[in-house]
Each structure stands twice: as C-alpha cells, then as structure tokens.
Design an enzyme around this catalytic site. Sequence first.
Site, PDB file in Angstrom:
ATOM      1  N   GLY A  68     -10.888   2.265   3.945  1.00  0.00           N
ATOM      2  CA  GLY A  68      -9.712   2.683   3.515  1.00  0.00           C
ATOM      3  C   GLY A  68      -9.482   2.916   2.171  1.00  0.00           C
ATOM      4  O   GLY A  68     -10.512   2.539   1.241  1.00  0.00           O
ATOM      5  N   ALA A 112      -6.915   1.514  -5.322  1.00  0.00           N
ATOM      6  CA  ALA A 112      -8.179   0.439  -4.892  1.00  0.00           C
ATOM      7  C   ALA A 112      -8.719   1.265  -3.633  1.00  0.00           C
ATOM      8  O   ALA A 112      -8.437   2.237  -2.885  1.00  0.00           O
ATOM      9  CB  ALA A 112      -7.375  -0.903  -4.419  1.00  0.00           C
ATOM     10  N   VAL A 128     -10.959   0.130   0.034  1.00  0.00           N
ATOM     11  CA  VAL A 128     -11.057  -1.391   0.808  1.00  0.00           C
ATOM     12  C   VAL A 128     -12.301  -1.322   1.748  1.00  0.00           C
ATOM     13  O   VAL A 128     -12.584  -0.104   2.301  1.00  0.00           O
ATOM     14  CB  VAL A 128      -9.767  -1.422   1.815  1.00  0.00           C
ATOM     15  N   ASP A 140       7.423  -2.691  -1.388  1.00  0.00           N
ATOM     16  CA  ASP A 140       6.563  -1.514  -1.020  1.00  0.00           C
ATOM     17  C   ASP A 140       6.291  -1.593   0.381  1.00  0.00           C
ATOM     18  O   ASP A 140       5.278  -1.398   1.064  1.00  0.00           O
ATOM     19  CB  ASP A 140       5.481  -1.513  -1.762  1.00  0.00           C
TER      20      ASP A 140
END
Length: 697
Positions: free
Chosen positions: A81, A86, A88, A201
């Site tokens: 991901g 960022a 993953v 979020d």
Amino acid sequence: MKCDKCQFELTDTWTHCPSCGNAISENIKTNVAPVSQTTVVKQAMSTGTIALDPASLAKIRDYEIFSRIVENRYEITEQIGQGGFAVVLKAKDRKLGDRTVAIKRLLKQHMQNNSSARIVERFRRESAVIATLNHRNIVTIYDCNSDEDGDYIVMEYIEGGSLRQRIDSGRRIPLDEAVKIFHGICNGIAFAHRKNLIHRDLKPSNIMLFPDGSDLVPKIVDFGLARQGEASDVSITGMVMGTPYYMSPEQQRDVKNVNSSTDIYSLGKILYELLTGDFPDVVDPEKLSFCPGISDVIFKCLKLKSEERYSSADEIMKDIDKVLGTAASEQKTPSEKFERIEPKSESEEDPREEEWFFQEISKKANGLKSKNESTSAIVEEYRKYLERYPSGAHRNEVDHLITDLRKQNYKGPNHGKSWKIPDTELQFSSISPGDFHMGSNPGIMGIGGEKGRKGNEGPVHKIHLSYKFWMGRYPVTIADYLKFMRSDNRDPQIEWTSKNCPMEKAGKGSDIDGGFWQEPSQPVVEVSWPAVRAYTRWLTEIELNAGRIPSGGYVYRLPTEAEWEYSCRAGASTRFFFGDDERELQNFAWYDRNSNNRTHPVGTKSPNEWGLFDMLGNVWEWCNDHYEGYKSESCVNPCGPKTGTVFVRRGGSWVNDANHCRCAYRKYWEPASCFKYLGFRLVLAPEIGSMASAGRM
C-alpha cells in the site's frame, strides 16, 4: 482542472483524485490548462494530503528504494500500500518465527522539504498514539524506530482488504454484516475517545477488515491526524486536514479546534456508505427506506452543530440497536448461534470478573476439545470472550488460540493441488497468480483482427491477478445444486420458485423440458444470479464450519470476468484456448453443430491446458461482475464496476455458434434471467473487496 467530487486541483495525467479517491471522468480532462506541480503540492499540503506526480508514484511503488532488511530483523517481501506520506510494506519478523508484519515507512521526499519537521512529527506521533490503544478493533503496534532510510512503524499485518475496497466491490453489504462491521468501528472509536484521543480522519480506506471465519473484524488504522485532548503542537490553527465529505464542518474550518464529535460526524458518513454503497457526498434518506428509522440516526450524526450530535459512539450503537435490533437478530447467519454478549466499556470492566469469565470460557472450550467437537464450536466459545472484552487482558492469547485451532484443523485445499469437496462432485483446479491480455485483437483498420470479434471485446488491456485461487473444473451439476435446494438453510430473502430452480423437473426423463433435467451430471440451468449467490453463501458456510476454507478471506463465489477469461485461456492468446481453427471446437465444446439442442453431462469433451472442462459451450456461465465496457489501462485484480443493472455471462452454450464460444466473447443478462442455456461455475477465491485492486477493466 478540478475533481468533480471534492474540487481538488488535478493534473491531466491522473486517473483518480489523490484527495478523495474519485475516478476522474474523461469529460473533465478536455480543454483544461495544465496545473503546475507547485500548485498541486501547495493545495495538497493544505488538505493534509501530499499529491505526487506519476513519475514519483512509480518510484514509490518500487520498494527497492528501501533496505530489504530492517534492523537486521524485518525482511521486506513486498509493497502492499501507499499514501501521500508513507508506503506500507509486508515483511517477515525473523526473531519471532517469520511472523508476518506490516511496516509503514515515511517517504524520503518528506524528510527533505520545508514541511519535513511537521510531517515527521505527525508520523512519530501516530506510533505513540496507537501504542496506547490495546483494542481488538484498532491495529496493534509492535515497534517504531528510525534508520538510514528514515522513520518506520512495525504493526500488525491484516490479511483482508480495506472497507473502501469492500464497498467499491459493487456488491451491497448485507444488513447484518454492515451492522457488525459498524459495531466494531464504534467500539474502537469509543475506546479511543475514552483514552481522550480523536482520530480526525475516519473513512473507509482507514478501516481494514480482518477475516475471522465468516466474519470481517474492522481494525482502525492511520492515526496520523489523531490528537490527544485539546493539546496539539503539530496542527496549525486554521489549517484543513482530513478527507473531504468525511470531515465535519468545524474540521473543514479549523482542524485544531475540534473535539470527539468530529469523529461522530465521520461515523455517520461511513454508516450511510456501508448501508447504501453510495459515496456520501449527498446523504439521501430515500436510499435508506429499506430500514425505517436508520436515517434519523445518520442525520443526528451529521448535525451542523457539534453539540447536537451524539455525545459518544456508544450512543450511536444504542440507537441503532433500537432501530435494527429485531431486524438484525432475524437475519443472523447459521454461524451466529451463540447468544449476543454486550461488550463491556472500560469503566465497567472488573479484572476479577473478566478473569472468571475467561476461565469459564476456557473450561467450556477444553470440554468441547475433549469431546472432539468441531473447530467452529470451540472457536465460537473463545469469541464470546472477545465480544465481551474487546480490549481484555487475554485478547491476544485468545486471538492466537483461534488462529492455531483453525490452522491445526485445516482440511481444505492446498495451492498447487486440485481439490474435491467431500461428498460432492465439485472439483477444482489450482490456479496460480499471473498476467494475461484481456479482450480480442482488433487488427489494423479491420485487417488481421480476430475472426468474429465484437466491439465490446476491446481495447485489449493487461490484467494482473496477484492471488492464488481454485477454479471449478466443471459447471455446477444438477446433483450438487439439488443438495442445496433440499436443505433447510436456503436464503429466506429469495422467493424460491420453479423460475429460479425448477427442481421438480429433475430426474423426470427426456420427455420433461427436452431432457435438460434428465441426468444428475448435466449442468444445472435456469438459475438466476441471486439464486446462485445464495448457493455460494450456503456452500461457504458449510465448508467454513468443516474447516475446509483457506485463511485470508477465501469464499466460494462466482468468478470475476477477469478470473474467468484468465482460466479459460490457460495461457493462450488465440481465438479459442486450443488455437484459431473453429473446426476443432467439436472436440472441446457442445455447441449448435453437435449439441442436438440440449445440454450434455459435464466433462464429456476435452479440457483446456489447466484441466478445466466446458469453459466453452454447453451452458453460458454467470460471472460476478456488473457489465461495462473495457477501459484501456492495465488493471490489477479487477472486479467490475460498483453498480449496474446487468451481469456478465461468458462461454457460449449448446444453442450458439462457434463465434459465441470464443475466449473473449462477452455478453450480459439481467439478474433474474433463467434460461435453459444458462448455468454457472464456482471459484474458491478471496472475497470481492478483500484483495488489493487498481484500475478498471
């Protein structure tokens, strides 16, 4: 140009909005001036999302930019991901028996710009925040550190996909399943709020779904925008952070000056999307008419004034239970045979009572083991503890016990080997992940293309299927389908008539309906798409309880259109899987030239290279996908459009000519269709929405 959903500034090379995820329609790409990268990044920063150009994204996808071994302990295996800040990565923990973990790494470009200090601080705060939250519905943090590649967080690896993927699969989530998922989300958020933490979020893409038997356990991730109480030295007064359409009005004005009610607003949007499958830009009460009263709950979550909303996530669930309690209990699946146990809030928890409850559950489970009771019965006992104490002291121990039980008692298929369900004639071939080109060759100016090609078979586009699965070797037969029709567990929501399964015709001889129901080994016909879905759920439930379903969210279902063509071609790129000469078709298929106007027992013609019979001819086969035209871009694990009124059929039948029996030929029917030339084939594969996907066919 701007996204037509959230008005985010876009570049004309993007296919999806980096802010809200909306697909960019072609009509807004025309006659627009290009947007500079500086402009895009400035606006992205103002919304809490870093937008990157395609070249940058390509670099991010290559996880080789990071060290393959982290801290001489974690071995990176693949990227799973990425977001604006960022990436993953999936990894093996060498010190703990190659346990699979997820590593979230801050992208290097965010450590080399003017905002780097703020971004790194947010990233570090995320690990600190989640580390304080030990709850079944919140992702678990194992470690956090930094090295020459920057900061990283080591966390629990969750096999299933996100709630975003589940919703976008295009299949309405059943009411009882949606309520279960939402219960878990509320439990996790209520726990975070009791710890004085606000997420800020919440959205479907930040909720992962962990496969736990037939259930999907939601786990909240990405606490990068979370803050504790009123303190925040990272957020800037007046700045907007979060995701449009899930943010409360007050958060859109000023991210710093919000309280827990901003998460309540987001929960209302998530509940609406869970129940309707619609993007929550406009909340339409008419689409909630199937369950009177639920719109009142949602609109109370979405009050403009925060003080008029629910004061806690627990209150939301109490009102939902009042509205849906009876309906939800009436729709329980066969696996839900244990009594409902209300989870204990942190203030109600008594360590002595919890310990006593755990010991009692353990005694019952051990008693069932000694009597050689089924794994599912033992697992259900342990799950009572998790239901009552989702953040209990024995949570991890119980999770491991359940996982070990299922592994020890697994009796299902192994990849690379064919599989036959005991006491049935249902056989499956193991299919490996791979790539293929979907569609048919158009030629140049109509010359040199595939004979008989139709316009909806293009453009040809590359498909990558990243997961292993098992494809049925034959269409489902009369014999196997009648076991379902004679069971007591048929879906009560389907009106079972001779129109969607004329079982009274079976075995009555050739004088009944032209012999279509004469032999048990003939493919079952005249079965509607909803009836097929009911059959696959019934079969999945039986096999799950028998310990014969692989881990990772696998179910029995209809194949996606991509899975079907990939399996049919079996590596071929020709008109038929055996070549281009239709004179050879008689050796592989029952069609209008040799069928004598009827179906024939399955497996009586030659198979393709992967051991699959009757992929062409005999009966048309339902696919899982809604029908739409192909797109030109490459796709990963496509599963069709989100909504539609018709479903794909493939393969041709006994009534069709050779042209209809080509690998690429595609057509559609309405879901209620029931014809003597329409059947279906099963696949054992990850549930739609649980595998990562990209692009549209």
